[in-house]
Design a protein around this motif. Structure first.
Motif, short mmCIF file in Angstrom:
data_model
loop_
_atom_site.label_atom_id
_atom_site.label_comp_id
_atom_site.label_asym_id
_atom_site.label_seq_id
_atom_site.Cartn_x
_atom_site.Cartn_y
_atom_site.Cartn_z
N LEU A 1 -1.55 11.97 6.42
CA LEU A 1 0.01 11.61 6.15
C LEU A 1 0.69 12.84 6.01
N THR A 2 1.55 12.98 6.68
CA THR A 2 2.43 14.19 6.39
C THR A 2 3.96 13.88 6.96
N ALA A 3 4.87 14.75 6.26
CA ALA A 3 6.32 14.69 6.89
C ALA A 3 6.58 15.61 7.74
N ASP A 4 5.57 16.69 7.91
CA ASP A 4 5.77 17.82 8.87
C ASP A 4 4.61 17.97 9.83
N GLY A 5 4.76 19.06 10.75
CA GLY A 5 3.66 19.29 11.57
C GLY A 5 2.72 20.05 10.88
N PRO A 6 1.57 20.43 11.43
CA PRO A 6 0.78 21.23 10.98
C PRO A 6 0.87 22.85 11.04
N GLY A 7 1.83 23.08 12.07
CA GLY A 7 1.84 24.65 12.14
C GLY A 7 0.48 25.13 12.89
N THR A 8 -0.20 26.19 12.45
CA THR A 8 -1.39 26.73 13.14
C THR A 8 -2.31 25.99 12.36
N ALA B 1 10.66 5.57 4.90
CA ALA B 1 10.20 7.07 5.00
C ALA B 1 9.69 7.63 6.29
N ARG B 2 10.24 8.63 7.16
CA ARG B 2 9.55 9.16 8.46
C ARG B 2 8.63 10.00 7.96
N LEU B 3 7.36 9.54 8.79
CA LEU B 3 6.25 10.40 8.54
C LEU B 3 5.43 10.41 9.83
N ARG B 4 4.37 11.34 9.90
CA ARG B 4 3.77 11.33 11.07
C ARG B 4 2.13 11.43 10.63
N ALA C 1 7.36 4.69 8.05
CA ALA C 1 6.12 4.50 7.45
C ALA C 1 5.44 3.12 7.90
N LEU C 2 6.21 2.31 7.99
CA LEU C 2 5.41 0.75 8.36
C LEU C 2 4.89 0.97 9.75
N ASP C 3 5.39 1.95 10.48
CA ASP C 3 4.63 2.09 11.81
C ASP C 3 3.69 3.35 11.97
N LEU C 4 2.98 3.44 10.61
CA LEU C 4 2.01 4.84 11.02
C LEU C 4 0.93 4.50 11.77
N ALA C 5 0.32 3.17 11.72
CA ALA C 5 -0.69 2.65 12.55
C ALA C 5 -0.49 3.25 14.29
N ALA D 1 0.72 -1.20 -0.02
CA ALA D 1 -0.12 0.02 -0.11
C ALA D 1 0.96 1.38 -0.05
N LEU D 2 1.97 1.23 0.73
CA LEU D 2 2.98 2.43 0.76
C LEU D 2 3.43 2.52 -0.49
N HIS D 3 3.85 1.47 -1.32
CA HIS D 3 4.43 1.55 -2.46
C HIS D 3 3.61 2.03 -3.59
N LEU D 4 2.13 1.66 -3.41
CA LEU D 4 1.14 2.35 -4.60
C LEU D 4 1.03 3.57 -4.20
#
Length: 346
Positions: free
Chosen positions: A185-192, A159-162, A207-211, A149-152
């Protein structure tokens, strides 16, 4: 198959064990086991590391006999391999010399991989981004399905994501809706936060640990409020643990929360609670007044009234700590169990 039977006939005393190896993999195929189960079972049977490498499909799985399946981007040096169509490689890696059954084990491992890979590769390409995001965040799927799923989605497994859990706004990024909560899914925080939005921010993970990040983001969302629309799970500390152990009914029994409820019911109660929240956020009555766009002279009366109802000095260091805990737990009570916490995927 003719070549396999010839090898079996030459094994003599080990022929019975060879037949058992074949039956072992045949059962996995018949049961349509997941690739995770296949790789883990092969490692346990072989007593050494085993894996599948299918770069075109975003798969790189390995397992050790006494450990679960993990993602691995390479075939170990010295491993015995079988190559399948499409660049797929299966391998076992033994520290010592090979056993008489390794050749058969590897061949049946390859056959089972080819069959099960075909079974698991059919549905995913037809799915859109939201469905793929749901798969990535689901706690009920294996490493193989999550990797694909990540590949698609165009994301690497390392990849480091949050994950952001958001309400009241459509944030940019790959996302899926879970009731009123949108996972992003994002690599950064939301800011405001956009006006009217509330956002719980999960920790940055592979990314495999996003759950896991999604679960933490949902918990953080429960602590948000109009006065604090963005809450980072990394900063909750022990409060995050309390969220999973205390029910709204438990929290409703806390005397400090009951006192805050009484304050809220008074005339201008909302203003007093806003002042208390700003006090905890800024650490001083003067700064809290500035945040609320009030003159600092209006704060002492509000804080004195709050102190008389709560029964402690809210503007002392220990009082602010106690107050902040009460305010956060009151938010948790009012949020109740998250809608997505009761969803089938976790």
């Amino acid at each position: 198959m003719k070549g396999l039977l010839l090898r079996l006939s030459g094994l003599d005393a080990d022929a019975e064990n060879a037949v058992r190896v074949i039956g072992f993999f045949d059962r996995l195929i018949t049961d349509r086991a997941s690739l995770d189960v296949l790789v883990r079972s092969t490692a346990q049977l072989a007593g050494c590391g085993a894996g599948v490498h299918a770069p075109a499909q975003g798969l790189a799985l390995r397992a050790e006999p006494d450990a679960g399946v993990t993602a691995s981007g390479r075939v170990p040096a010295g491993a015995a391999v079988r190559r399948l169509e499409g660049g797929v490689v299966v391998w076992v890696c033994r520290e010592g010399p090979p056993t008489p059954l390794d050749d058969i084990l590897l061949e049946r491992f390859a056959i089972a991989t080819a069959v099960l890979l075909e079974h698991t590769s059919v549905p995913l390409p037809a799915l859109g981004d939201p469905a793929l995001v749901e798969l990535v965040l689901s706690e009920g799927i294996g490493t193989a399905e999550r990797s694909r799923a990540l590949h698609l989605l165009g994301l690497g497994t390392t990849a480091r994501l949050r994950v952001l859990a958001a309400t009241g706004a459509d944030l940019p990024g790959r996302s899926a809706a879970f009731g009123d909560v949108r996972a992003v899914l994002t690599a950064d925080g939301p800011g405001t936060a956009p006006p009217g939005a509330r956002i719980g921010v999960g920790p940055e993970v592979p990314a495999l640990d996003l759950a896991r990040s999604w679960q933490a983001a949902r918990t953080a969302l429960r602590f948000t409020a109009d006065a604090e629309p963005v809450v980072w799970s990394d900063r909750l500390g022990s409060l995050a643990a309390l969220a999973g152990r205390l029910t709204p009914a438990d929290l409703a029994e806390f005397p400090d929360i009951q006192a805050l409820d009484r304050l809220a019911e008074e005339p201008h109660g909302d203003d007093i609670l806003a002042a208390l929240t700003a006090l905890c956020a800024t650490g001083s009555a003067r700064k809290a007044a500035a945040v609320l766009h009030r003159h600092h002279s209006t704060m002492p009366a509000r804080l004195a009234r709050a102190g008389s109802v709560l029964g402690f000095d809210v503007d002392s260091p220990t009082g602010r700590l106690r107050l902040h805990l009460a305010l956060m737990l009151r938010r948790l009570r009012d949020a109740g169990p998250s809608e997505v916490d009761t969803a089938p995927n976790g």
